[in-house]
Design a protein around this motif. Structure first.
Motif, PDB file in Angstrom:
ATOM      1  N   MET A   1       0.858  -1.180   0.000  1.00 16.86           N
ATOM      2  CA  MET A   1       0.000   0.000   0.000  1.00 16.86           C
ATOM      3  C   MET A   1       0.893   1.228   0.000  1.00 16.86           C
ATOM      4  O   MET A   1       1.771   1.368   0.836  1.00 16.86           O
TER       5      MET A   1
ATOM      6  N   ASP B   1      -9.791  -6.642   6.956  1.00 17.57           N
ATOM      7  CA  ASP B   1      -8.439  -6.984   7.372  1.00 17.57           C
ATOM      8  C   ASP B   1      -7.378  -6.128   6.660  1.00 17.57           C
ATOM      9  O   ASP B   1      -6.232  -6.072   7.090  1.00 17.57           O
ATOM     10  N   GLN B   2      -7.756  -5.414   5.628  1.00 16.56           N
ATOM     11  CA  GLN B   2      -6.807  -4.559   4.917  1.00 16.56           C
ATOM     12  C   GLN B   2      -6.657  -3.177   5.554  1.00 16.56           C
ATOM     13  O   GLN B   2      -5.733  -2.446   5.230  1.00 16.56           O
TER      14      GLN B   2
ATOM     15  N   GLN C   1      -3.342  -2.643   7.033  1.00 19.29           N
ATOM     16  CA  GLN C   1      -2.316  -2.366   6.029  1.00 19.29           C
ATOM     17  C   GLN C   1      -2.346  -0.888   5.631  1.00 19.29           C
ATOM     18  O   GLN C   1      -1.304  -0.282   5.399  1.00 19.29           O
TER      19      GLN C   1
ATOM     20  N   ALA D   1      -0.617   0.916   8.351  1.00 29.10           N
ATOM     21  CA  ALA D   1       0.829   0.688   8.331  1.00 29.10           C
ATOM     22  C   ALA D   1       1.535   1.562   7.295  1.00 29.10           C
ATOM     23  O   ALA D   1       2.726   1.850   7.436  1.00 29.10           O
ATOM     24  N   ALA D   2       0.818   2.019   6.293  1.00 28.95           N
ATOM     25  CA  ALA D   2       1.416   2.839   5.236  1.00 28.95           C
ATOM     26  C   ALA D   2       1.539   4.311   5.620  1.00 28.95           C
ATOM     27  O   ALA D   2       2.156   5.090   4.900  1.00 28.95           O
TER      28      ALA D   2
END
Length: 92
Positions: free
Chosen positions: A1, A74-75, A78, A81-82
């Motif tokens: 991502m 669940d993404q 992510q 985290a980006a």
């Protein structure tokens, strides 16, 4: 991502939270921000990261938000985290 994509999703989360008065009130209380601050910081990647941190604390809210933008729940981690501060911490 990529960070830019993460920022766009986080802005969508901010807009979604604006339509959820209890969630927005909780976020404003936790962040110390005012409604006016939201306009000025909506493009600040660090602020958007904090917003996603807050959202990720509530599984029900994650599911509802992700459903509105057709993102697998669940993404969302992510996406977080980006953004700045979203790196995995290694304690070893």
């Amino acid at each position: 991502m990529k960070q830019r994509n993460a920022e766009l999703i986080a802005v969508q989360a901010l807009l979604w939270m604006a339509g959820e008065p209890e969630m927005m009130a909780g976020f404003l209380g936790a962040s110390g921000a005012s409604a006016t601050d939201l306009r000025g910081r909506a493009q600040d990647p660090e602020f958007l990261g904090f917003l996603l941190d807050y959202l990720l604390m509530d599984d029900r809210a994650v599911e509802q938000f992700c459903q509105t933008i057709d993102l697998p729940p669940d993404q969302l981690a992510q996406v977080r985290a980006a953004l700045p501060g979203g790196e995995a911490v290694h304690w070893t």
